[in-house]
Design a protein around this motif. Structure first.
Motif, PDB file in Angstrom:
ATOM      1  N   THR A  52     108.729 -25.925 -64.793  1.00 54.36           N
ATOM      2  CA  THR A  52     107.387 -26.516 -64.700  1.00 54.36           C
ATOM      3  C   THR A  52     106.476 -25.549 -63.959  1.00 54.36           C
ATOM      4  O   THR A  52     106.008 -25.838 -62.860  1.00 54.36           O
ATOM      5  N   SER A  64     103.263 -23.431 -62.692  1.00 53.41           N
ATOM      6  CA  SER A  64     101.875 -23.850 -62.500  1.00 53.41           C
ATOM      7  C   SER A  64     100.897 -22.938 -63.215  1.00 53.41           C
ATOM      8  O   SER A  64      99.759 -23.326 -63.439  1.00 53.41           O
ATOM      9  N   GLN A  65     101.316 -21.722 -63.568  1.00 48.61           N
ATOM     10  CA  GLN A  65     100.379 -20.816 -64.219  1.00 48.61           C
ATOM     11  C   GLN A  65     101.068 -19.788 -65.082  1.00 48.61           C
ATOM     12  O   GLN A  65     102.249 -19.482 -64.901  1.00 48.61           O
ATOM     13  N   SER A  72     105.890 -15.283 -55.301  1.00 47.32           N
ATOM     14  CA  SER A  72     106.386 -16.393 -56.103  1.00 47.32           C
ATOM     15  C   SER A  72     107.893 -16.305 -56.248  1.00 47.32           C
ATOM     16  O   SER A  72     108.503 -15.255 -56.024  1.00 47.32           O
ATOM     17  N   ASP A 101     108.027 -20.517 -60.639  1.00 40.62           N
ATOM     18  CA  ASP A 101     106.618 -20.561 -60.254  1.00 40.62           C
ATOM     19  C   ASP A 101     105.693 -20.014 -61.339  1.00 40.62           C
ATOM     20  O   ASP A 101     104.642 -20.595 -61.613  1.00 40.62           O
ATOM     21  N   VAL A 134     100.360 -25.435 -68.203  1.00 38.51           N
ATOM     22  CA  VAL A 134      99.967 -24.679 -67.016  1.00 38.51           C
ATOM     23  C   VAL A 134      98.509 -24.984 -66.682  1.00 38.51           C
ATOM     24  O   VAL A 134      97.710 -25.318 -67.559  1.00 38.51           O
ATOM     25  N   GLY A 135      98.165 -24.860 -65.429  1.00 39.11           N
ATOM     26  CA  GLY A 135      96.797 -25.135 -64.993  1.00 39.11           C
ATOM     27  C   GLY A 135      95.945 -23.901 -64.851  1.00 39.11           C
ATOM     28  O   GLY A 135      94.720 -24.003 -64.752  1.00 39.11           O
TER      29      GLY A 135
END
Length: 766
Positions: A573, A575-576, A594, A598, A634-635
């Motif tokens: 999972t 984030s980017q 990271s 990550d 991803v954000g």
């Protein structure tokens, strides 16, 4: 070194901030400062009058403090955008001084405190003042806020306040049972406008919010109070005969008063300066030197001396006014100085207008400020760091005993908790079927070595052992005892794994040499295989790789095994998505700090993002982006270029094969053509589209690397899945540039097309 010939041939290169910027920036900064000065002036007037009312001082003393704080502290201080005035944090202290010694003696104490601040500034102790725990500082400010709110609530209810917070609290039921309707109405209107003004919706609300909430609240309350019989502001004619006089009383009591004013005013000013400087640094409007805290302390001291001599309140830098100054767009210290000038003009010419303001409105305004000083965000922060006892003890002691006594209680509690944490270490041994687990909760110091040795002695020889260290520090004695036992146990055929908090290694003595498992990118000798370490055996890349893998299995795998097992069960999972170059010098996990799970990383030659519609040979990158956006959700997507990029050099090198040549590399580099064309178009237009905030762009390779980041971001936006998620607000794109030789990362501000260096994080002290 290489930039000088370029500057000789092109005196004003478009990417460098040359002399041509000065005529443009100066009038712009004047306009910004003038606008910001009006905003903070409109905030300062009602706030200064309210603070003066809360202290029991002449109301005009608040205006004197605002004017002197703006002009004197603004000219001499070391934080240019800090706005000083009547000190909110000294309301309780000043009220007590006025009650005990009288107003003229309070002015003398203010001047003496200013002299003490000047001495502290000259001694350069400003940074050491910030060593006080934030929990104590925020507890002190919260205690002052509670005392202010309790002291002003009676005025809002139409009564007079008592001396102490406890007396005000005890009298509150009877006052609530019989309030003054008009005063309560005016106070309610003031509080409602202060709370609701920043939340006004729509375009009309956006225009209305250009007027500061304190001024809007006082103006609304004054309008509502027309025709009501209420006490109002009274500004007598200011006369020089109101000069300070030495207080009558024990010398020790006067010394304690001066010390209290000095301590609280200095802490409030320094913490506010740090917060304002952080806001200033976050703006992408150019490079600014950091605030000089020693100069700021001396400037505050000079302002307090002048304010005390002229009959003004004690002065400190205010986070409310300073934050408003930054958000209003102030560029230099002229905004602060001009606001002080406007206060002087207002006091001289608009005293009749000010005398229309009801005292209940000012009391409600200051009460709202006091309530906001109790920050729930700070409470959560100190609770998360297990410092709530210090915060609560300081808050309660300030309310019950006073500011200086409350800070002393907070420091005593902090010292007790620190000693307890240092000495309290719990060590347990659990014998499982497969291994023995030794758990250490707390810090490992020499005090815990005997208990540690007894616990380790319970582990049988040749047994598998896991030592879990739950603290964040161990000294040399504990480290030596643990290392000696580990070596002895391994020599006897046993197996030992050391784990820190959350599977991470704990702090070790600085003089101890260890090849840290999180730096395998460095050319450590200990990552070579045994064969390569022998004399006469040539070191090769495969031996280095195998040695690194061996070091990972030995040092790192035991630490990350549990985390990787969790990721294997739960899935990734990230984030980017991180899109960067395949260059071997660019270690993404190192520059982003990271770990596993990550980042979803895509690397290729030149960090290129082929736009949609390219032929099928380029689907790999597009597929990775689609998977990251649609499946992993991803954000953030980051495109990161770097210095000395071989792909950028190849795109600029006229002797190299042209991009698009019938080779895999040539076909791939054709996706860099739009970046080259964009840079050439910029050159023909004679303007700089990209820039580095901290220094000039060194050469065309670096310029193309920066332009390429912008171009690849545009290519990303052309993909339908990316455009949709960006439009929904669920995805953010950002650009980054990493200079290898400087080990410096730069982040892109797309509005100004400027890459700004990422600095080590400054702790928010406020």
């Amino acid at each position: 070194m290489h930039a000088q010939p370029t500057q000789t041939n092109h005196p004003t290169p478009p990417t460098q901030p040359g002399a041509q910027d000065l005529p443009v920036r100066r009038p712009r900064s004047w306009r910004q400062d003038l606008s910001a000065s009006v905003v903070i002036f409109l905030i300062a007037i009602p706030l200064s009058l309210g603070i003066a009312l809360a202290t029991g001082a002449p109301l005009q003393a608040g205006l004197v403090a605002a004017a002197v704080g703006g002009i004197v502290a603004g000219l001499l201080g070391g934080a240019p955008l800090q706005v000083s005035g009547a000190a909110t944090g000294l309301v309780v202290v000043t009220a007590e001084l006025v009650q005990r010694y009288g107003w003229r003696a309070t002015c003398a104490i203010t001047a003496l405190a200013g002299l003490a601040q000047l001495a502290l500034g000259a001694a350069r102790v400003a940074r050491s003042a910030l060593a006080v725990s934030p929990a104590i500082v925020h507890g002190m400010l919260a205690g002052i806020g509670v005392t202010i709110a309790l002291g002003q609530l009676p005025v809002v209810l139409g009564d007079r306040p008592n001396i102490s917070a406890l007396e005000n609290l005890a009298a509150l039921p009877s006052r609530l049972a019989d309030p003054h309707p008009a005063a309560l109405l005016v106070g309610g209107i003031t509080v409602a406008v202060v709370a609701g003004w920043p939340k006004l919706p729509g375009r009309a609300g956006r225009w209305a919010r250009t007027l500061p909430a304190p001024l809007a609240a006082v103006a609304a309350a004054t309008a509502a109070a027309i025709g009501m019989d209420l006490p109002r502001v009274n500004l007598p004619q200011w006369e020089l005969r109101v000069l300070p006089a030495l207080p009558d009383g024990p010398v020790l009591g006067v010394f304690a008063a001066v010390l209290t004013v000095t301590l609280v005013a200095s802490m409030e000013s320094l913490l506010s300066a740090v917060a304002v400087d952080r806001l200033r640094a976050a703006r992408s409007d150019g490079e600014h030197p950091p605030a000089s805290l020693d100069r700021e302390l001396a400037g505050q001291g000079a302002a307090n001396v002048v304010s005390g001599l002229l009959g003004g309140l004690p002065i400190a830098g205010g986070a409310i006014r300073g934050t408003a100054n930054v958000k209003a767009g102030a560029a230099t210290r002229k905004a602060t100085v001009l606001h002080g000038v406007w206060v002087l003009v207002c006091a001289a010419l608009l005293s009749t207008v000010l005398e229309l303001i009801p005292l209940a409105a000012l009391a409600a305004l200051v009460m709202a400020v006091g309530v906001r000083m109790v920050s729930f965000a700070h409470i959560k922060h100190v609770q998360r760091h297990r410092e709530f006892p210090m915060y609560a003890a300081t808050l309660g002691s300030v309310v019950l005993l006073g500011v200086l006594q409350g800070v002393a209680v907070g420091i005593a509690i902090a010292a007790f908790l620190s000693l307890r944490r240092l000495a309290h270490t719990r060590i347990t041994v659990d014998a499982d079927r497969d291994c023995h687990r030794v758990r250490v909760n707390g810090q490992l110091t020499f005090l815990a070595v005997p208990r540690l040795s007894r616990a380790l002695a319970q582990v049988p020889a040749e047994a598998n052992a896991v030592v879990e260290l739950g603290g964040s520090f161990m000294d040399h004695a504990a480290y030596d005892a643990l290392q000696t036992w580990s070596n002895s146990h391994r020599a006897g055929g046993g197996w030992v794994t050391l784990r820190g908090r959350h599977g991470r290694p704990i702090a070790e003595p600085a003089s101890t040499h260890v090849c840290r498992p999180w730096t395998p990118w460095h050319n450590h000798r200990c990552t070579r295989t045994t064969a390569a370490a022998k004399p006469g055996v040539k070191h090769s890349g495969d031996q280095q790789l195998l040695g690194g893998v061996s070091a990972f299995q030995r040092n790192t795998a035991p630490l990350v095994r549990d985390e990787l097992a969790r990721l294997a069960r739960e899935g990734q999972t990230p984030s980017q998505l991180f899109l960067t170059c395949a260059d071997s010098r660019l270690v993404t996990s190192m520059i982003t700090s990271s770990g596993p799970g990550d980042l979803f990383t895509v690397r290729n030659v030149g960090n290129l993002m082929p736009p949609p519609g390219s032929d099928g040979t380029c689907d790999s990158v597009g597929a990775a982006v689609e998977y990251a956006v649609e499946v992993l959700k991803v954000g953030t997507i980051t495109v990161c270029g770097h210095s000395g990029c071989g792909a950028m050099q190849a795109l600029l090198d006229t002797s190299a094969p042209k991009p698009g040549a019938p080779t895999p590399l040539g076909r791939w580099l054709r996706h860099g053509r739009p970046s080259v064309a964009r840079m050439q178009r910029i050159g023909r237009l004679g303007r700089g589209e990209v820039a580095l905030a901290d220094r000039p762009v060194s050469d065309d390779v670096e310029r193309l690397a920066l332009v390429n980041v912008l171009q690849q971001l545009d290519h990303l936006r052309a993909h339908a899945c990316v455009a949709r998620r960006v439009a929904e607000g669920a995805l953010r794109l950002q650009g980054m540039y990493f200079h290898v030789a400087e080990a410096q990362a730069y982040v892109l501000d797309e509005r100004s097309r400027t890459f700004t260096a990422v600095r080590p994080e400054v702790l928010d002290a406020v």
